[in-house]
Design a protein around this motif. Structure first.
Motif, PDB file in Angstrom:
ATOM      1  N   SER A 176      -1.557  -1.945   9.951  1.00  0.00           N
ATOM      2  CA  SER A 176      -2.884  -2.560  10.050  1.00  0.00           C
ATOM      3  C   SER A 176      -2.900  -4.038   9.698  1.00  0.00           C
ATOM      4  O   SER A 176      -3.941  -4.669   9.787  1.00  0.00           O
ATOM      5  CB  SER A 176      -3.850  -1.817   9.110  1.00  0.00           C
ATOM      6  N   GLY A 203      -3.734  -6.208  12.793  1.00  0.00           N
ATOM      7  CA  GLY A 203      -4.881  -5.762  13.583  1.00  0.00           C
ATOM      8  C   GLY A 203      -4.525  -5.019  14.847  1.00  0.00           C
ATOM      9  O   GLY A 203      -5.405  -4.731  15.665  1.00  0.00           O
ATOM     10  N   TYR A 204      -3.248  -4.698  15.066  1.00  0.00           N
ATOM     11  CA  TYR A 204      -2.849  -3.960  16.256  1.00  0.00           C
ATOM     12  C   TYR A 204      -2.923  -2.452  15.999  1.00  0.00           C
ATOM     13  O   TYR A 204      -2.789  -1.988  14.851  1.00  0.00           O
ATOM     14  CB  TYR A 204      -1.416  -4.324  16.666  1.00  0.00           C
ATOM     15  N   ASP A 205      -3.159  -1.680  17.059  1.00  0.00           N
ATOM     16  CA  ASP A 205      -3.090  -0.230  16.948  1.00  0.00           C
ATOM     17  C   ASP A 205      -1.636   0.174  16.738  1.00  0.00           C
ATOM     18  O   ASP A 205      -0.718  -0.491  17.242  1.00  0.00           O
ATOM     19  CB  ASP A 205      -3.641   0.436  18.219  1.00  0.00           C
ATOM     20  N   GLY A 237      -2.896 -13.025  14.042  1.00  0.00           N
ATOM     21  CA  GLY A 237      -3.352 -11.653  14.220  1.00  0.00           C
ATOM     22  C   GLY A 237      -3.776 -11.392  15.661  1.00  0.00           C
ATOM     23  O   GLY A 237      -3.875 -12.303  16.498  1.00  0.00           O
ATOM     24  N   LYS A 238      -4.071 -10.126  15.936  1.00  0.00           N
ATOM     25  CA  LYS A 238      -4.470  -9.757  17.292  1.00  0.00           C
ATOM     26  C   LYS A 238      -5.745 -10.477  17.706  1.00  0.00           C
ATOM     27  O   LYS A 238      -5.934 -10.835  18.870  1.00  0.00           O
ATOM     28  CB  LYS A 238      -4.674  -8.238  17.384  1.00  0.00           C
ATOM     29  N   ASP A 239      -6.638 -10.711  16.741  1.00  0.00           N
ATOM     30  CA  ASP A 239      -7.892 -11.399  17.033  1.00  0.00           C
ATOM     31  C   ASP A 239      -7.752 -12.915  17.062  1.00  0.00           C
ATOM     32  O   ASP A 239      -8.746 -13.630  17.201  1.00  0.00           O
ATOM     33  CB  ASP A 239      -8.962 -10.998  16.002  1.00  0.00           C
ATOM     34  N   GLN A 277      -2.921 -16.104   9.512  1.00  0.00           N
ATOM     35  CA  GLN A 277      -2.686 -15.484   8.209  1.00  0.00           C
ATOM     36  C   GLN A 277      -1.462 -16.124   7.561  1.00  0.00           C
ATOM     37  O   GLN A 277      -0.504 -16.473   8.234  1.00  0.00           O
ATOM     38  CB  GLN A 277      -2.451 -13.973   8.342  1.00  0.00           C
TER      39      GLN A 277
END
Length: 592
Positions: free
Chosen positions: A78, A81-83, A127-129, A133
């Motif tokens: 997590s 942010g990826y599945d 991150g995915k969004d 970070q």
């Protein structure tokens, strides 16, 4: 395989030397049993390894030699942010910028070449969004059973919040250091024993001494004129006594390094909660001669288990060690046997032990892990170390709590830096608050975003009104707005308008003369507003008028005296001739 030779040509002798079938079967059975035991132990180790990786709070990845993710724990799933199904096979270049990817390649290549683990304090991932970070990483080489490199193990900790906090703390310190340096007056910080702790550039210019010569080395009495020394020492002592009667502002004289006498207006106040005082020293020598001089200067002024860099521990519900890696051994200085079963109270003081108990108890009651929990431990020799650790609950197969686990990091140096930074911020915040002149800062639109306490009192505004919003034009007379806007725009272009005289306006409409100096603010190379100070020069203007009037009266007196002298010279000749004429006239003469 056996080969026939002349010495072993008899087949019966050869057969007698070969193992019998029943012996071979026994050997085969023993080998199979040994193989079964080895597999069982390997499965147990893998289960323990997977259990630890799945329950720690830090993110753990396994990469192949091309940098593709082949395995990861729950925390890592997590982090970006990826599945979970999106992560396997993902290359590190997908979640890093080109610059960071290049840096990562160099690190992985170095680990592959040397076989040594590496630690990276701070690098940026995406991150995915799309959010950035800040991560801290420990990486080491993965090898197969034959010892050949097959990839990399990576332990990651999200440092975004801490980095943001450190940046805010650093900006705050820079703000107050800049305010201290740009007060417009010579300013020093004085210790109880009269030592000069800090001095700004104006004080250097005023006295001729350098900061290196003054700070922490000489007493402020070195620069005080002999005739004022007794008074200044008395005020220094009275100011530090309860109910002391020392004035906060008074005039005195100093002697510069070049033996020049300067008239100084001292404004001195104690920093709350300390015996240190801040002194603002305004040179009024030129003011008494009807000339104003101001000098300004600007600105001066962070592998898993035995292979990971961090220490890992497990304790039972009483806080006794049940499992730990070699870093715990290195950090505390005990042997492995001594650490096994050692209670946490035996390597920390009572205060820290109470903090740890409260944290363990909270985790036990709530089941929620604690991260970034810090306290002080002591090694076998009693040397203190500040650590930062995570604490999470350990449960057995039935879900019953059986103890706690966590990862520990040595943060001694970081804590020292944070304490020093915090103390520095508090000191400069108090300095700015106690300065007798208005200190301000605006944003790019000219709205005031910082003022010191004296500013509100000087202009008649309340803190509530300031928080609602005040523009710099609100405190200037209307006829000054055009010039002020021009100078503000010059600051935006990187030019400093220098020291300028304006007509300032209070909340009630009162106009008074003021000197203003401002300088542009840049953050990360981007213009962010202006910062400066304002000095009320009403008294100076009044003294100039009085001086001019006195000079006029003196000129008139000199003129009158000269005229009277000239008349006396003329009359002297006339009166002398008359006296001579009278000497030749009879008393009865009509002209006598």
């Amino acid at each position: 395989m056996f080969f026939l030779t002349r010495e072993t040509a008899n087949p019966e002798e050869i057969m007698d030397k070969q193992p019998r079938r029943d012996e071979l079967l026994k050997r085969l059975e023993a080998l199979e049993q040994e193989n079964l035991e080895l597999r069982k132990r390997a499965d147990q180790y893998k289960q323990e390894h997977d259990r630890v990786l799945g329950e720690i709070e830090e993110s753990y990845y396994e990469l192949d030699l091309k940098g593709n993710i082949v395995s990861f724990n729950n925390a890592a799933g997590s982090l970006l942010g990826y599945d979970p199904q999106e992560i396997p096979g993902m290359n590190y270049r997908k979640y890093t910028s080109p610059e960071t990817a290049g840096r990562m390649y160099e690190i992985f290549h170095r680990i592959y070449e040397t076989g040594n683990p590496e630690h990276v304090d701070n690098y940026v991932v995406i991150g995915k969004d799309g959010s950035a970070q800040n991560h801290e990483m420990s990486a080491w080489l993965r090898r197969n059973a034959s010892g050949e490199p097959i990839g990399f193990n990576i332990l990651i900790r999200d440092m975004t919040a801490r980095i943001h906090s450190e940046m805010l703390l650093k900006k705050s310190e820079e703000l107050y250091r800049t305010i201290f340096e740009n007060t417009g007056n010579a300013t020093i910080l004085i210790a109880e024993d009269k030592t000069i702790l800090l001095a700004n550039s104006e004080f250097e210019s005023l006295t001729g001494y350098t900061k290196k010569e003054m700070e922490g080395k000489i007493s402020w009495t070195v620069v005080i004129a002999p005739e004022d020394l007794e008074k200044m020492i008395r005020y220094h002592a009275q100011r530090r006594m309860e109910g002391g009667a020392a004035p906060s502002s008074y005039e005195s004289h100093i002697i510069t390094r070049s033996n020049k006498i300067r008239d100084i207006l001292f404004t001195i106040a104690l920093i709350p909660g300390t015996k240190e005082s801040v002194a603002s020293c305004m040179d009024i020598t030129d003011l008494k001669q009807a000339e104003a001089k101001a000098r300004l200067n600007e600105a001066r002024y962070r592998d898993i288990l035995d292979s990971m860099e961090e220490a890992y521990y497990e304790v039972d519900l009483k806080g006794n060690f049940t499992f730990f890696n070699s870093k715990i051994v290195d950090r505390l200085g005990y042997t492995i046997d001594e650490l096994s079963g050692l209670n946490y109270r035996q390597y920390m003081d009572e205060e820290s032990a109470l903090k740890v108990f409260d944290a363990y108890h909270r985790v036990f009651l709530t089941g929620e892990p604690v991260t970034d929990f810090s306290w002080e431990i002591k090694d076998r020799q009693g040397h203190p170390t500040f650590i930062e650790a995570s604490i999470s609950l350990r449960s057995d197969a039935s879900g019953k709590p059986v103890g706690f686990r966590g990862v520990v990091r040595d943060v001694t140096q970081r804590k020292k830096m944070e304490d020093a930074l915090r103390q520095s911020e508090e000191r400069f915040r108090d300095l700015a608050r106690l300065l007798p002149q208005t200190v301000f800062e605006t944003n790019t639109g000219g709205d005031l975003i910082f003022v010191n306490e004296i500013s509100l009192k000087q202009f008649g505004y309340t803190m509530e009104e300031f928080e609602k919003g005040i523009n710099f034009l609100d405190v200037l007379a209307p006829e000054e707005h055009e010039r002020a806007i021009t100078n503000f725009n010059l600051s935006m272009m990187g030019e400093s308008p220098g020291l300028s005289e304006y007509k300032a306006r209070k909340k009630d409409g009162t106009i008074f003369p003021a000197l203003i100096h401002s300088t542009p603010i840049y953050r990360d190379g981007v213009y962010a507003g202006i910062r400066g100070f304002l000095i009320d020069i009403s008294d100076k203007k009044h003294m100039e008028k009085q001086l001019m009037r006195a000079q006029k009266l003196e000129s008139i007196g000199t003129l009158a005296g000269g005229i009277a002298h000239d008349f006396n010279n003329l009359l002297m000749g006339i009166l002398g001739n008359i006296s001579l004429m009278l000497m030749h006239l009879d008393n009865a003469h009509p002209l006598y």
